[in-house]
Write a protein that holds these residues in place. Structure first.
Motif, PDB file in Angstrom:
ATOM      1  N   PHE A   1      26.854  -2.636   3.382  1.00  0.00           N
ATOM      2  CA  PHE A   1      26.791  -1.228   2.446  1.00  0.00           C
ATOM      3  C   PHE A   1      27.526  -0.360   3.692  1.00  0.00           C
ATOM      4  CE2 PHE A   1      24.793  -1.238  -1.580  1.00  0.00           C
ATOM      5  CZ  PHE A   1      23.725  -2.176  -1.214  1.00  0.00           C
TER       6      PHE A   1
ATOM      7  N   GLY B   1      20.753   5.985   4.479  1.00  0.00           N
ATOM      8  CA  GLY B   1      21.591   5.239   3.467  1.00  0.00           C
ATOM      9  C   GLY B   1      20.885   3.755   3.178  1.00  0.00           C
ATOM     10  N   LEU B   2      21.549   2.971   2.320  1.00  0.00           N
ATOM     11  CA  LEU B   2      21.241   1.667   1.957  1.00  0.00           C
ATOM     12  C   LEU B   2      21.410   0.807   2.914  1.00  0.00           C
ATOM     13  CD1 LEU B   2      22.524   1.573  -1.919  1.00  0.00           C
ATOM     14  CD2 LEU B   2      20.305   2.090  -1.237  1.00  0.00           C
ATOM     15  N   GLU B   3      20.720  -0.236   3.058  1.00  0.00           N
ATOM     16  CA  GLU B   3      20.831  -1.491   3.802  1.00  0.00           C
ATOM     17  C   GLU B   3      20.435  -2.577   3.169  1.00  0.00           C
ATOM     18  OE1 GLU B   3      19.902  -3.340   8.413  1.00  0.00           O
ATOM     19  OE2 GLU B   3      18.646  -1.716   7.607  1.00  0.00           O
ATOM     20  N   TRP B   4      21.601  -3.757   3.080  1.00  0.00           N
ATOM     21  CA  TRP B   4      21.061  -4.914   2.494  1.00  0.00           C
ATOM     22  C   TRP B   4      20.356  -5.837   3.312  1.00  0.00           C
ATOM     23  CZ3 TRP B   4      22.686  -9.809   3.915  1.00  0.00           C
ATOM     24  CH2 TRP B   4      22.466 -10.746   3.021  1.00  0.00           C
TER      25      TRP B   4
ATOM     26  N   TYR C   1      27.810   4.594  -2.625  1.00  0.00           N
ATOM     27  CA  TYR C   1      27.916   3.647  -1.505  1.00  0.00           C
ATOM     28  C   TYR C   1      28.880   2.468  -1.889  1.00  0.00           C
ATOM     29  CZ  TYR C   1      23.527   5.449   0.067  1.00  0.00           C
ATOM     30  OH  TYR C   1      22.687   6.492   0.564  1.00  0.00           O
TER      31      TYR C   1
ATOM     32  N   GLY D   1      28.035   3.753   4.762  1.00  0.00           N
ATOM     33  CA  GLY D   1      27.076   4.666   5.105  1.00  0.00           C
ATOM     34  C   GLY D   1      26.504   5.578   3.872  1.00  0.00           C
TER      35      GLY D   1
ATOM     36  N   MET E   1      30.418  -1.554  -0.657  1.00  0.00           N
ATOM     37  CA  MET E   1      29.756  -2.612  -0.311  1.00  0.00           C
ATOM     38  C   MET E   1      30.623  -3.650  -0.387  1.00  0.00           C
ATOM     39  SD  MET E   1      26.265  -4.718  -1.665  1.00  0.00           S
ATOM     40  CE  MET E   1      27.032  -5.429  -3.084  1.00  0.00           C
TER      41      MET E   1
END
Lengths: 115, 121
Positions: free
Chosen positions: A106, B44-47, A95, A108, A97
């Protein structure tokens, strides 16, 4: 259009190099941003790999080998994570960011397969 | 050894509220910014949110702004996330993560194992 776009998957062979891209939305200049890269293996929390803005402004994560490096492609408005000497253990989700408009964002994620 | 242990994840109905906790140990908690990051199952990642070392500044993702509140108790080494008006799309594993700096550098150098929040009727 998402702020950060990553290809959903990428395959590469052991020993080869893999270039993972993180494309920044049109209208946002990648040159002005620090790009952060994280790796996540199944069943584990993410791990910080490195951040890259320029060759004079970069930082490697603790214990992260030098075969992981960052760069940018200004023509594509993208950040790049380059992994050289691929190993089977590099199979993971990656990922990117950035800090944008008072929030961390971030991409996907890219699932890297080493086969 | 740095340890971050999240708790509080449960099944909650849409519109409900929940408070997550993160117990920190092995480092000077009061010196570092802290984050919450979430990950829907298989996604996926989410802040989610950031709080600076002294709690003076907080930041939120647009998706949770106005519904979630991050806070910390430096005397007890705890980080919190109060979640109101929960929606099914808030279903996720919620990770607590330590920043490498007091202000929120983006280098999240230690993470907890996560706690699962499920929003469903």
């Amino acid at each position: 259009q998402a702020v950060l776009t990553q290809p959903s998957s990428l395959s590469a062979s052991p020993g080869a190099s893999a270039s993972l891209t993180c494309t920044v939305r049109t209208g946002i200049n990648v040159d002005t941003y620090r790009i952060f890269w994280y790796r996540q293996k199944p069943g584990s929390p993410p791990q910080f790999l490195l951040r890259y803005k320029s060759d004079s402004d970069k930082q490697q994560g603790s214990g992260v080998p030098s075969r992981f490096s960052g760069s940018k492609d200004a023509s594509a408005n993208a950040g790049i994570l380059l992994i050289s000497g691929l190993q089977s253990d590099d199979e993971a989700d990656y990922y990117c960011m950035i800090w944008h408009s008072t929030a961390w964002v971030f991409g996907g994620g890219t699932k890297l397969t080493v086969l | 050894e740095v340890q971050l242990v999240e708790s509080g994840g449960v099944v909650v109905q849409p519109g409900g509220s929940l408070r997550l906790s993160c117990a920190a140990s092995g480092f000077a908690f009061e010196d570092f910014a802290m984050h919450w990051v979430r990950q829907a199952p298989g996604k996926g990642l989410e802040w989610v949110s950031l709080i600076r070392w002294d709690g003076s500044s907080t930041f939120y993702a647009d998706s949770v702004n106005g519904r979630f509140t991050i806070s910390r108790d430096n005397s007890k080494n705890f980080l919190y996330l109060l979640m109101n008006s929960l929606r099914p799309e808030d279903t996720a594993f919620y990770y607590c993560a330590k920043d490498s700096e007091y202000y929120g550098s983006g280098i999240l150098d230690f993470w907890g194992q996560g706690t699962l929040v499920t929003v469903s009727s």
